[in-house]
Scaffold this active site. Structure first.
Site, PDB file in Angstrom:
ATOM      1  N   TRP A  94       0.841  -1.201   0.000  1.00 53.20           N
ATOM      2  CA  TRP A  94       0.000   0.000   0.000  1.00 53.20           C
ATOM      3  C   TRP A  94       0.878   1.253   0.000  1.00 53.20           C
ATOM      4  O   TRP A  94       0.740   2.140  -0.838  1.00 53.20           O
ATOM      5  CB  TRP A  94      -0.935  -0.017   1.217  1.00 53.20           C
ATOM      6  CG  TRP A  94      -1.958   1.082   1.232  1.00 53.20           C
ATOM      7  CD1 TRP A  94      -2.156   2.052   0.280  1.00 53.20           C
ATOM      8  CD2 TRP A  94      -2.938   1.328   2.242  1.00 53.20           C
ATOM      9  NE1 TRP A  94      -3.197   2.879   0.633  1.00 53.20           N
ATOM     10  CE2 TRP A  94      -3.699   2.450   1.856  1.00 53.20           C
ATOM     11  CE3 TRP A  94      -3.257   0.703   3.449  1.00 53.20           C
ATOM     12  CZ2 TRP A  94      -4.744   2.972   2.614  1.00 53.20           C
ATOM     13  CZ3 TRP A  94      -4.300   1.215   4.206  1.00 53.20           C
ATOM     14  CH2 TRP A  94      -5.040   2.341   3.792  1.00 53.20           C
TER      15      TRP A  94
ATOM     16  N   ASP B 287       1.209  -8.938  -2.003  1.00 54.33           N
ATOM     17  CA  ASP B 287      -0.154  -8.415  -2.085  1.00 54.33           C
ATOM     18  C   ASP B 287      -0.136  -6.962  -2.548  1.00 54.33           C
ATOM     19  O   ASP B 287       0.604  -6.138  -2.012  1.00 54.33           O
ATOM     20  CB  ASP B 287      -0.797  -8.505  -0.692  1.00 54.33           C
ATOM     21  CG  ASP B 287      -2.190  -7.890  -0.668  1.00 54.33           C
ATOM     22  OD1 ASP B 287      -3.130  -8.558  -1.121  1.00 54.33           O
ATOM     23  OD2 ASP B 287      -2.325  -6.739  -0.216  1.00 54.33           O
TER      24      ASP B 287
ATOM     25  N   TYR C  99      -3.834   1.392  -4.805  1.00 50.08           N
ATOM     26  CA  TYR C  99      -2.624   1.856  -4.130  1.00 50.08           C
ATOM     27  C   TYR C  99      -1.829   2.723  -5.108  1.00 50.08           C
ATOM     28  O   TYR C  99      -1.119   2.229  -5.973  1.00 50.08           O
ATOM     29  CB  TYR C  99      -1.756   0.693  -3.648  1.00 50.08           C
ATOM     30  CG  TYR C  99      -2.436  -0.282  -2.700  1.00 50.08           C
ATOM     31  CD1 TYR C  99      -3.604   0.067  -2.017  1.00 50.08           C
ATOM     32  CD2 TYR C  99      -1.914  -1.551  -2.494  1.00 50.08           C
ATOM     33  CE1 TYR C  99      -4.217  -0.835  -1.155  1.00 50.08           C
ATOM     34  CE2 TYR C  99      -2.526  -2.455  -1.627  1.00 50.08           C
ATOM     35  CZ  TYR C  99      -3.673  -2.091  -0.970  1.00 50.08           C
ATOM     36  OH  TYR C  99      -4.288  -2.989  -0.127  1.00 50.08           O
TER      37      TYR C  99
ATOM     38  N   GLY D 293      -2.827  -4.562   8.106  1.00 51.21           N
ATOM     39  CA  GLY D 293      -2.639  -3.692   9.283  1.00 51.21           C
ATOM     40  C   GLY D 293      -1.914  -4.419  10.395  1.00 51.21           C
ATOM     41  O   GLY D 293      -2.116  -4.131  11.572  1.00 51.21           O
ATOM     42  N   SER D 294      -1.047  -5.376  10.036  1.00 59.42           N
ATOM     43  CA  SER D 294      -0.418  -6.263  11.029  1.00 59.42           C
ATOM     44  C   SER D 294       0.452  -5.525  12.044  1.00 59.42           C
ATOM     45  O   SER D 294       0.636  -5.988  13.162  1.00 59.42           O
ATOM     46  CB  SER D 294       0.430  -7.319  10.314  1.00 59.42           C
ATOM     47  OG  SER D 294      -0.325  -7.934   9.291  1.00 59.42           O
TER      48      SER D 294
ATOM     49  N   GLN E 122      14.304  -3.050   6.460  1.00 64.49           N
ATOM     50  CA  GLN E 122      13.021  -3.445   7.072  1.00 64.49           C
ATOM     51  C   GLN E 122      12.671  -4.881   6.694  1.00 64.49           C
ATOM     52  O   GLN E 122      12.147  -5.636   7.505  1.00 64.49           O
ATOM     53  CB  GLN E 122      11.903  -2.515   6.597  1.00 64.49           C
ATOM     54  CG  GLN E 122      11.803  -1.223   7.372  1.00 64.49           C
ATOM     55  CD  GLN E 122      10.584  -0.394   6.965  1.00 64.49           C
ATOM     56  OE1 GLN E 122       9.788  -0.798   6.115  1.00 64.49           O
ATOM     57  NE2 GLN E 122      10.436   0.771   7.561  1.00 64.49           N
TER      58      GLN E 122
END
Length: 320
Positions: free
Chosen positions: A26, A57, A62, A208-209, A290
């Site tokens: 996103w 995903d 987006y 939204g983990s 990351q």
């Protein structure tokens, strides 16, 4: 990072094994998420795949197709064959930036064609209806997915932001392989639905983990972002009363982080993916660093005691 530390979970309906972590894209669409660098995004996606992630995903909304284009580039040079590629349809932005929702048969077919072009691929592994369209009966949309599957353009069918009734309605037309709901320590509203999906063989891809970044512990004071920042408009974590409650939860996570010498993001990802009803947790990545940190989550696990400690604090704070 160990070569084989990634965990995989079996999805009954689809009959495939997916990594417990999925690449979320996103933010790399670049829309109202601050600075995003395309080269870093491509390197980050590839670093996740090199770390054992086999699910990427994305969605056309987006960045108005930009995220799909970046994913298409990232999956060049042999990376496409290593992953299950998921994208979505039904919501888009009009020229004023307003969200339009179209689940019609014709639109589903048309959007699939556009996504295939942007992603530079001949098929989409998991095609997901992004949001229910109140104006279109769900069986009409599902018929389009049946036809796309017959033509080999999609392999598996998913829905996002659906409730159980709507999933059951959709399943009268076609088998649903995946559900994509929100889920994290700070968003457990779909827990019951996730548990039901587990009994039905429906894979769950939770979004939204990391609570839009708040569960990484990077933000400890009320932020001062632009009012239209998605972290304000889509989530309720960055304003009180929820913000203060989350800060309390971070203190419990900090203690575990100190004992284990692990970053908070890894605690949050482990907590989600150690739940049996979460097949994979979708996490956004901006750069390779990351990505390495996220994949290194699976070098270790939270103990039962640590899971209980977090769960009881979540219950005490009553955030959901």
């Amino acid at each position: 990072m160990e070569e084989n530390s990634m965990r995989y979970k079996h999805v009954g309906n689809a009959g495939i094994d997916i990594s417990a972590l999925a690449v979320g894209t996103w933010a790399i669409g670049g829309q109202q998420w601050g600075d995003v660098n395309e080269k870093d995004s491509i390197d980050a996606i590839r670093a996740m795949i090199d770390g054992g992630v086999n699910l990427v995903d994305t969605a056309p909304i987006y960045g108005n197709g930009h995220s799909e284009e970046v994913v298409g580039k990232a999956l060049e040079n042999g990376y496409r064959e290593k992953v299950f590629l998921a994208t979505k349809f039904s919501i888009s932005n009009d020229e004023n930036g307003s969200v339009i929702n179209n689940g019609s048969y014709e639109n589903a077919i048309w959007e699939c064609e556009q996504s295939l072009k942007r992603l530079n691929t001949d098929h989409i592994d998991i095609y997901i209806m992004h949001w229910p369209d109140p104006a279109t009966p769900v069986e009409v949309t599902m018929r389009a997915l049946v036809d796309l599957k017959k033509s080999g353009k999609i392999r598996f069918i998913g829905v996002s932001n659906f409730d159980r009734n709507l999933i059951e309605e959709a399943q009268k037309v076609v088998r649903i392989d995946f559900l994509q709901p929100p889920y994290s320590m700070v968003e457990e509203s779909q827990k019951e639905l996730l548990a039901w999906c587990e009994t039905q063989g429906i894979g769950t891809m939770t979004y939204g983990s990391l609570g839009a970044g708040i569960l990484t512990g990077a933000i400890r004071e009320l932020p001062d972002w632009e009012e239209n920042d998605f972290r304000y408009t889509f989530y309720d974590y960055f304003k009180n009363p929820k913000f203060s409650k989350i800060m309390e939860l971070l203190k419990v996570m900090d203690k575990i982080a100190q004992v284990r010498n692990k970053p908070l993001a890894q605690i949050a990802i482990n907590w989600s993916t150690q739940k049996s009803y979460v097949s994979t947790a979708i996490c956004g990545v901006r750069d390779p660093q990351q990505a390495y940190e996220n994949c290194a989550t699976f070098d270790w696990e939270l103990t039962g005691e640590e899971m209980e400690l977090i769960d009881s604090e979540i219950e005490r704070l009553q955030m959901n």
